[in-house]
Design a protein around this motif. Structure first.
Motif, PDB file in Angstrom:
ATOM      1  N   ARG A  12       0.712  -1.210   0.015  1.00  0.00           N
ATOM      2  CA  ARG A  12       0.078   0.041  -0.074  1.00  0.00           C
ATOM      3  C   ARG A  12       0.792   1.328  -0.021  1.00  0.00           C
ATOM      4  O   ARG A  12       1.953   1.220   0.717  1.00  0.00           O
ATOM      5  CB  ARG A  12      -0.844  -0.003   1.179  1.00  0.00           C
ATOM      6  CG  ARG A  12      -1.951  -1.193   1.223  1.00  0.00           C
ATOM      7  CD  ARG A  12      -2.658  -1.297   2.353  1.00  0.00           C
ATOM      8  NE  ARG A  12      -3.746  -2.143   2.577  1.00  0.00           N
ATOM      9  CZ  ARG A  12      -4.485  -2.535   3.617  1.00  0.00           C
ATOM     10  NH1 ARG A  12      -4.571  -1.619   4.648  1.00  0.00           N
ATOM     11  NH2 ARG A  12      -5.091  -3.611   3.486  1.00  0.00           N
ATOM     12  N   VAL A  13       0.159   2.271  -0.676  1.00  0.00           N
ATOM     13  CA  VAL A  13       1.159   3.598  -0.601  1.00  0.00           C
ATOM     14  C   VAL A  13       0.402   4.474   0.244  1.00  0.00           C
ATOM     15  O   VAL A  13      -0.827   4.656   0.305  1.00  0.00           O
ATOM     16  CB  VAL A  13       1.046   4.120  -2.109  1.00  0.00           C
ATOM     17  CG1 VAL A  13       1.574   5.498  -2.180  1.00  0.00           C
ATOM     18  CG2 VAL A  13       1.714   3.318  -2.925  1.00  0.00           C
ATOM     19  N   VAL A  15       0.547   8.439   1.906  1.00  0.00           N
ATOM     20  CA  VAL A  15       1.046   9.762   2.110  1.00  0.00           C
ATOM     21  C   VAL A  15       1.130  10.660   3.131  1.00  0.00           C
ATOM     22  O   VAL A  15       0.027  10.454   3.875  1.00  0.00           O
ATOM     23  CB  VAL A  15       0.214  10.681   0.762  1.00  0.00           C
ATOM     24  CG1 VAL A  15       0.833  12.449   0.812  1.00  0.00           C
ATOM     25  CG2 VAL A  15       0.255  10.328  -0.627  1.00  0.00           C
ATOM     26  N   VAL A  83       2.407   9.688  -6.679  1.00  0.00           N
ATOM     27  CA  VAL A  83       1.468   8.473  -6.142  1.00  0.00           C
ATOM     28  C   VAL A  83       1.425   7.608  -7.382  1.00  0.00           C
ATOM     29  O   VAL A  83       1.552   6.177  -7.405  1.00  0.00           O
ATOM     30  CB  VAL A  83       0.438   8.942  -5.650  1.00  0.00           C
ATOM     31  CG1 VAL A  83      -0.761   7.767  -5.347  1.00  0.00           C
ATOM     32  CG2 VAL A  83       0.581   9.420  -3.986  1.00  0.00           C
ATOM     33  N   ARG A  84       1.007   8.162  -8.523  1.00  0.00           N
ATOM     34  CA  ARG A  84       0.712   7.371  -9.681  1.00  0.00           C
ATOM     35  C   ARG A  84       1.958   6.688 -10.316  1.00  0.00           C
ATOM     36  O   ARG A  84       1.622   5.686 -10.968  1.00  0.00           O
ATOM     37  CB  ARG A  84      -0.091   8.282 -10.768  1.00  0.00           C
ATOM     38  CG  ARG A  84      -1.469   8.853 -10.234  1.00  0.00           C
ATOM     39  CD  ARG A  84      -1.864   9.721 -11.140  1.00  0.00           C
ATOM     40  NE  ARG A  84      -3.380  10.367 -10.981  1.00  0.00           N
ATOM     41  CZ  ARG A  84      -3.629  11.491 -11.451  1.00  0.00           C
ATOM     42  NH1 ARG A  84      -3.299  11.887 -12.126  1.00  0.00           N
ATOM     43  NH2 ARG A  84      -5.045  11.758 -11.117  1.00  0.00           N
ATOM     44  N   LEU A  90      -2.673   3.132  -3.825  1.00  0.00           N
ATOM     45  CA  LEU A  90      -2.828   4.114  -2.963  1.00  0.00           C
ATOM     46  C   LEU A  90      -4.082   3.682  -1.855  1.00  0.00           C
ATOM     47  O   LEU A  90      -4.948   3.384  -2.001  1.00  0.00           O
ATOM     48  CB  LEU A  90      -3.319   5.544  -3.594  1.00  0.00           C
ATOM     49  CG  LEU A  90      -3.795   6.746  -2.639  1.00  0.00           C
ATOM     50  CD1 LEU A  90      -2.444   7.112  -2.077  1.00  0.00           C
ATOM     51  CD2 LEU A  90      -4.418   7.764  -3.463  1.00  0.00           C
ATOM     52  N   HIS A  91      -3.471   3.749  -0.606  1.00  0.00           N
ATOM     53  CA  HIS A  91      -4.385   3.302   0.595  1.00  0.00           C
ATOM     54  C   HIS A  91      -4.501   4.801   1.522  1.00  0.00           C
ATOM     55  O   HIS A  91      -5.830   4.686   2.018  1.00  0.00           O
ATOM     56  CB  HIS A  91      -3.723   2.268   1.270  1.00  0.00           C
ATOM     57  CG  HIS A  91      -4.215   2.154   2.671  1.00  0.00           C
ATOM     58  ND1 HIS A  91      -5.579   1.277   2.793  1.00  0.00           N
ATOM     59  CD2 HIS A  91      -3.953   2.277   3.883  1.00  0.00           C
ATOM     60  CE1 HIS A  91      -5.676   1.158   4.097  1.00  0.00           C
ATOM     61  NE2 HIS A  91      -4.813   1.737   4.627  1.00  0.00           N
ATOM     62  N   VAL A 134      -6.686  13.103  -2.540  1.00  0.00           N
ATOM     63  CA  VAL A 134      -6.290  11.772  -2.223  1.00  0.00           C
ATOM     64  C   VAL A 134      -7.977  10.938  -2.387  1.00  0.00           C
ATOM     65  O   VAL A 134      -8.004   9.647  -2.892  1.00  0.00           O
ATOM     66  CB  VAL A 134      -5.780  11.447  -0.719  1.00  0.00           C
ATOM     67  CG1 VAL A 134      -5.957   9.991  -0.356  1.00  0.00           C
ATOM     68  CG2 VAL A 134      -4.360  11.856  -0.847  1.00  0.00           C
ATOM     69  N   GLU A 137      -8.552  10.359  -5.960  1.00  0.00           N
ATOM     70  CA  GLU A 137      -7.879   9.507  -6.626  1.00  0.00           C
ATOM     71  C   GLU A 137      -8.140   8.035  -6.249  1.00  0.00           C
ATOM     72  O   GLU A 137      -8.220   7.010  -6.841  1.00  0.00           O
ATOM     73  CB  GLU A 137      -6.444   9.779  -6.221  1.00  0.00           C
ATOM     74  CG  GLU A 137      -5.198   8.855  -6.812  1.00  0.00           C
ATOM     75  CD  GLU A 137      -5.122   8.980  -8.485  1.00  0.00           C
ATOM     76  OE1 GLU A 137      -4.586   8.426  -8.681  1.00  0.00           O
ATOM     77  OE2 GLU A 137      -5.590   9.990  -8.632  1.00  0.00           O
ATOM     78  N   GLY A 145      -9.626   3.292   1.244  1.00  0.00           N
ATOM     79  CA  GLY A 145      -8.461   4.040   2.026  1.00  0.00           C
ATOM     80  C   GLY A 145      -8.868   4.181   3.218  1.00  0.00           C
ATOM     81  O   GLY A 145     -10.035   4.256   3.708  1.00  0.00           O
TER      82      GLY A 145
END
Length: 283
Positions: A12-13, A15, A83-84, A90-91, A134, A137, A145
């Motif tokens: 998972r990503v 930010v 992120v992309r 993305l989480h 976010v 996205e 998320g």
């Protein structure tokens, strides 16, 4: 899935906005990466990234230092673009960016429009528009998320001589509740933490070292650490909190529980009878 597995963020990503200050944001960055996440560590200061975040990446953690100003649309676009380009879905988002300089402490009768707007931009507007980006996205990709924002104990109670900051942090609580309702249908959870007095370089500019005062003011008798705040944030990011949304978790060592007439031993200063005082302290 076991509890330790549900705390993991592998693949998972996440930010972290405001990652470079060496305090809560940096601690969250490290702990989320240790839990398996790829962390986009955002700061508008390259010097802060070099000092506090680059060593995490150098130590082998999946941390991507990113210089961007999250208070601007262009800065947010830079974050989403990064992120992309990463592997993993993305989480999460952690909004730590904010704070207030010592010069912002003043009576409410002296606060100017410029003071007010600057603190709202720094603490509320930045968190909202970063959360919006976010959330959009996540909705586009169809992934669930978790968004976590940092409010403050000052936003959960009165904030004498710090009204603009306290009101902005209170607004984060309202923002959190409303976004949680709107985004629940997309399986996006939105929560916040409200730290009490925490040992960071930022708080050191106006909080002195006074253990006796801390014992009087805080139920647990000491100030918190960035890692203790980060632990609560990691919990809210993880699947361990999968049924929690719209909440603001006080992480203040019981500061908000203390009445002004309580002494260091948490008993009323008005109690004369020492035997009664001793009795009620027995557990």
């Amino acid at each position: 899935m076991s509890a330790p597995e549900r705390l993991r963020l592998d693949g998972r990503v996440v930010v972290v906005s405001g990652a470079g200050g060496g305090g809560i944001g940096t601690a969250v960055t490290r702990m989320a990466a240790e839990a398996g996440a790829t962390v986009v560590a955002v700061s508008r200061s390259q010097d802060n990234l070099d000092e506090h975040v680059a060593p995490l990446a150098a130590a082998g953690l999946a941390v991507v230092p990113l210089r961007a100003d999250a208070s601007t649309d262009d800065g947010i676009a830079v974050v989403i673009d990064q992120v992309r380009r990463l592997d993993g879905a993305l989480h999460g988002l952690v909004n730590v960016a904010g704070g207030a300089d010592p010069t912002t402490w003043m009576p409410s009768t002296r606060v100017s429009r410029a003071d007010w707007r600057a603190l709202f931009t720094r603490n509320l507007e930045t968190a909202f528009f970063m959360s919006q980006a976010v959330a959009n996205e996540l909705r586009t990709t169809g992934h669930p998320g978790s968004i976590v924002s940092v409010s403050s104990v000052s936003g959960m109670n009165s904030a004498p001589f710090h009204i603009a900051y306290g009101t902005a942090k209170a607004a984060i609580v309202a923002m959190t509740r409303t976004m949680a309702v709107e985004l629940a249908a997309h399986d996006i959870r939105v929560n916040a933490v409200a730290p009490g007095v925490t040992q960071t370089s930022a708080s050191a500019t106006y909080v002195d070292d006074d253990p006796d005062r801390d014992r009087r003011a805080i139920a647990l008798g000491r100030r918190g650490t960035p890692e203790e705040q980060a632990g609560a944030i990691l919990f809210l990011l993880s699947d361990l909190s999968s049924y929690i949304t719209g909440q603001t978790l006080l992480v203040d060592g019981g500061l908000n529980l203390k009445w002004s007439h309580l002494g260091a031993d948490n008993t009323s200063l008005f109690l004369k009878d020492e035997s009664f005082r001793a009795t009620i302290k027995e557990m």
